[in-house]
Design a protein around this motif. Sequence first.
Motif, PDB file in Angstrom:
ATOM      1  N   SER A 184       0.829  -1.211   0.000  1.00 44.38           N
ATOM      2  CA  SER A 184       0.000   0.000   0.000  1.00 44.38           C
ATOM      3  C   SER A 184       0.862   1.259   0.000  1.00 44.38           C
ATOM      4  N   ILE A 185       1.989   1.236   0.697  1.00 46.83           N
ATOM      5  CA  ILE A 185       2.894   2.385   0.690  1.00 46.83           C
ATOM      6  C   ILE A 185       3.503   2.582  -0.698  1.00 46.83           C
ATOM      7  N   VAL A 186       3.923   1.500  -1.320  1.00 47.49           N
ATOM      8  CA  VAL A 186       4.498   1.589  -2.671  1.00 47.49           C
ATOM      9  C   VAL A 186       3.449   2.074  -3.669  1.00 47.49           C
ATOM     10  N   THR A 187       2.244   1.549  -3.582  1.00 48.56           N
ATOM     11  CA  THR A 187       1.177   1.974  -4.491  1.00 48.56           C
ATOM     12  C   THR A 187       0.827   3.442  -4.285  1.00 48.56           C
ATOM     13  N   ALA A 188       0.771   3.876  -3.035  1.00 50.24           N
ATOM     14  CA  ALA A 188       0.488   5.291  -2.755  1.00 50.24           C
ATOM     15  C   ALA A 188       1.612   6.179  -3.287  1.00 50.24           C
ATOM     16  N   GLY A 189       2.846   5.736  -3.146  1.00 53.96           N
ATOM     17  CA  GLY A 189       3.973   6.504  -3.669  1.00 53.96           C
ATOM     18  C   GLY A 189       3.947   6.616  -5.178  1.00 53.96           C
ATOM     19  N   VAL A 190       3.668   5.521  -5.849  1.00 58.70           N
ATOM     20  CA  VAL A 190       3.593   5.539  -7.312  1.00 58.70           C
ATOM     21  C   VAL A 190       2.434   6.420  -7.769  1.00 58.70           C
ATOM     22  N   THR A 191       1.300   6.294  -7.099  1.00 61.78           N
ATOM     23  CA  THR A 191       0.143   7.110  -7.453  1.00 61.78           C
ATOM     24  C   THR A 191       0.435   8.587  -7.257  1.00 61.78           C
ATOM     25  N   ARG A 192       1.078   8.925  -6.147  1.00 59.59           N
ATOM     26  CA  ARG A 192       1.402  10.332  -5.879  1.00 59.59           C
ATOM     27  C   ARG A 192       2.443  10.850  -6.871  1.00 59.59           C
ATOM     28  N   TYR A 193       3.421  10.031  -7.209  1.00 65.78           N
ATOM     29  CA  TYR A 193       4.440  10.426  -8.180  1.00 65.78           C
ATOM     30  C   TYR A 193       3.801  10.722  -9.536  1.00 65.78           C
ATOM     31  N   ILE A 194       2.939   9.847 -10.000  1.00 66.05           N
ATOM     32  CA  ILE A 194       2.273  10.056 -11.281  1.00 66.05           C
ATOM     33  C   ILE A 194       1.404  11.301 -11.213  1.00 66.05           C
ATOM     34  N   SER A 195       0.735  11.474 -10.102  1.00 64.45           N
ATOM     35  CA  SER A 195      -0.133  12.642  -9.941  1.00 64.45           C
ATOM     36  C   SER A 195       0.649  13.942 -10.002  1.00 64.45           C
ATOM     37  N   ILE A 196       1.772  13.996  -9.310  1.00 72.90           N
ATOM     38  CA  ILE A 196       2.547  15.236  -9.248  1.00 72.90           C
ATOM     39  C   ILE A 196       3.313  15.484 -10.539  1.00 72.90           C
ATOM     40  N   TYR A 197       4.067  14.513 -10.990  1.00 79.38           N
ATOM     41  CA  TYR A 197       5.011  14.765 -12.071  1.00 79.38           C
ATOM     42  C   TYR A 197       4.455  14.554 -13.468  1.00 79.38           C
TER      43      TYR A 197
ATOM     44  N   VAL B 123      -9.114   3.942  -9.333  1.00 78.39           N
ATOM     45  CA  VAL B 123      -9.151   2.707 -10.118  1.00 78.39           C
ATOM     46  C   VAL B 123      -7.802   1.993 -10.092  1.00 78.39           C
ATOM     47  N   PHE B 124      -6.735   2.715 -10.359  1.00 81.49           N
ATOM     48  CA  PHE B 124      -5.407   2.120 -10.417  1.00 81.49           C
ATOM     49  C   PHE B 124      -5.013   1.362  -9.144  1.00 81.49           C
ATOM     50  N   PRO B 125      -5.200   1.942  -7.948  1.00 83.58           N
ATOM     51  CA  PRO B 125      -4.782   1.207  -6.743  1.00 83.58           C
ATOM     52  C   PRO B 125      -5.536  -0.098  -6.541  1.00 83.58           C
ATOM     53  N   TYR B 126      -6.837  -0.096  -6.845  1.00 83.64           N
ATOM     54  CA  TYR B 126      -7.611  -1.320  -6.650  1.00 83.64           C
ATOM     55  C   TYR B 126      -7.287  -2.368  -7.706  1.00 83.64           C
TER      56      TYR B 126
ATOM     57  N   TRP C 295       0.065  16.888 -13.187  1.00 86.00           N
ATOM     58  CA  TRP C 295       0.143  18.311 -12.874  1.00 86.00           C
ATOM     59  C   TRP C 295       1.098  19.056 -13.794  1.00 86.00           C
ATOM     60  N   ASP C 296       2.159  18.420 -14.245  1.00 91.56           N
ATOM     61  CA  ASP C 296       3.027  19.067 -15.232  1.00 91.56           C
ATOM     62  C   ASP C 296       2.295  19.272 -16.554  1.00 91.56           C
ATOM     63  N   SER C 297       1.484  18.303 -16.938  1.00 92.09           N
ATOM     64  CA  SER C 297       0.673  18.456 -18.137  1.00 92.09           C
ATOM     65  C   SER C 297      -0.323  19.606 -17.972  1.00 92.09           C
ATOM     66  N   MET C 298      -0.887  19.710 -16.783  1.00 89.21           N
ATOM     67  CA  MET C 298      -1.833  20.794 -16.525  1.00 89.21           C
ATOM     68  C   MET C 298      -1.138  22.155 -16.551  1.00 89.21           C
ATOM     69  N   LYS C 299       0.076  22.229 -16.014  1.00 93.68           N
ATOM     70  CA  LYS C 299       0.825  23.490 -16.048  1.00 93.68           C
ATOM     71  C   LYS C 299       1.133  23.908 -17.482  1.00 93.68           C
ATOM     72  N   ASN C 300       1.526  22.946 -18.322  1.00 91.75           N
ATOM     73  CA  ASN C 300       1.796  23.255 -19.727  1.00 91.75           C
ATOM     74  C   ASN C 300       0.538  23.728 -20.443  1.00 91.75           C
TER      75      ASN C 300
ATOM     76  N   ASN D  63      -7.663  15.920 -17.703  1.00 90.81           N
ATOM     77  CA  ASN D  63      -6.733  15.761 -16.579  1.00 90.81           C
ATOM     78  C   ASN D  63      -7.461  15.409 -15.290  1.00 90.81           C
ATOM     79  N   PHE D  64      -8.642  15.981 -15.096  1.00 91.89           N
ATOM     80  CA  PHE D  64      -9.435  15.640 -13.918  1.00 91.89           C
ATOM     81  C   PHE D  64      -9.834  14.171 -13.942  1.00 91.89           C
ATOM     82  N   TYR D  65     -10.304  13.695 -15.081  1.00 90.22           N
ATOM     83  CA  TYR D  65     -10.679  12.283 -15.189  1.00 90.22           C
ATOM     84  C   TYR D  65      -9.474  11.363 -15.013  1.00 90.22           C
ATOM     85  N   LEU D  66      -8.327  11.760 -15.528  1.00 88.02           N
ATOM     86  CA  LEU D  66      -7.115  10.971 -15.308  1.00 88.02           C
ATOM     87  C   LEU D  66      -6.762  10.899 -13.826  1.00 88.02           C
ATOM     88  N   GLU D  67      -6.919  12.011 -13.119  1.00 91.84           N
ATOM     89  CA  GLU D  67      -6.639  12.039 -11.687  1.00 91.84           C
ATOM     90  C   GLU D  67      -7.605  11.138 -10.920  1.00 91.84           C
ATOM     91  N   VAL D  68      -8.879  11.175 -11.280  1.00 92.47           N
ATOM     92  CA  VAL D  68      -9.876  10.331 -10.605  1.00 92.47           C
ATOM     93  C   VAL D  68      -9.591   8.856 -10.870  1.00 92.47           C
TER      94      VAL D  68
END
Length: 115
Positions: free
Chosen positions: A13-26, A66-69, A29-34, A56-61
């Motif tokens: 669960s820690i690894v999955t949360a880290g991967v999810t947060r990494y994808i979310s941030i980098y 969905v991805f973690p489960y 959100w970088d795509s949204m900034k561009n 981007n909102f749908y990708l985040e949701v």
Amino acid sequence: MKHKEILKLLFFSIVTAGVTRYISIYVIWDSMKNTQINFHKNLMDINTYQQKVVENFYLEVILLFVFPYFAAILFYFFSKINLRQKNNFLMFIFLFTILFFLSYILIDYSYKILK
């Protein structure tokens, strides 16, 4: 429940949360900034901008709910976790949900502190 299975679940669960947060941030959100920069430079119109924001909102949701489960279901069947409960799979998903969101919140909190 064996302690070994709980530790596996905690680590996963820690690894999955880290991967999810990494994808979310980098990635998202970088795509949204561009997209935002392109909109402010008048390189795209308002309709395209709104479409990109909604995508981007749908990708985040999908990434958060969905991805973690999907990963947890694959982990459950490949690691053969035996929780010794009547509802083994439901107990696994319940524990994973609690541990995943706690890990996700702690990773988000630590990211904001370090930033």
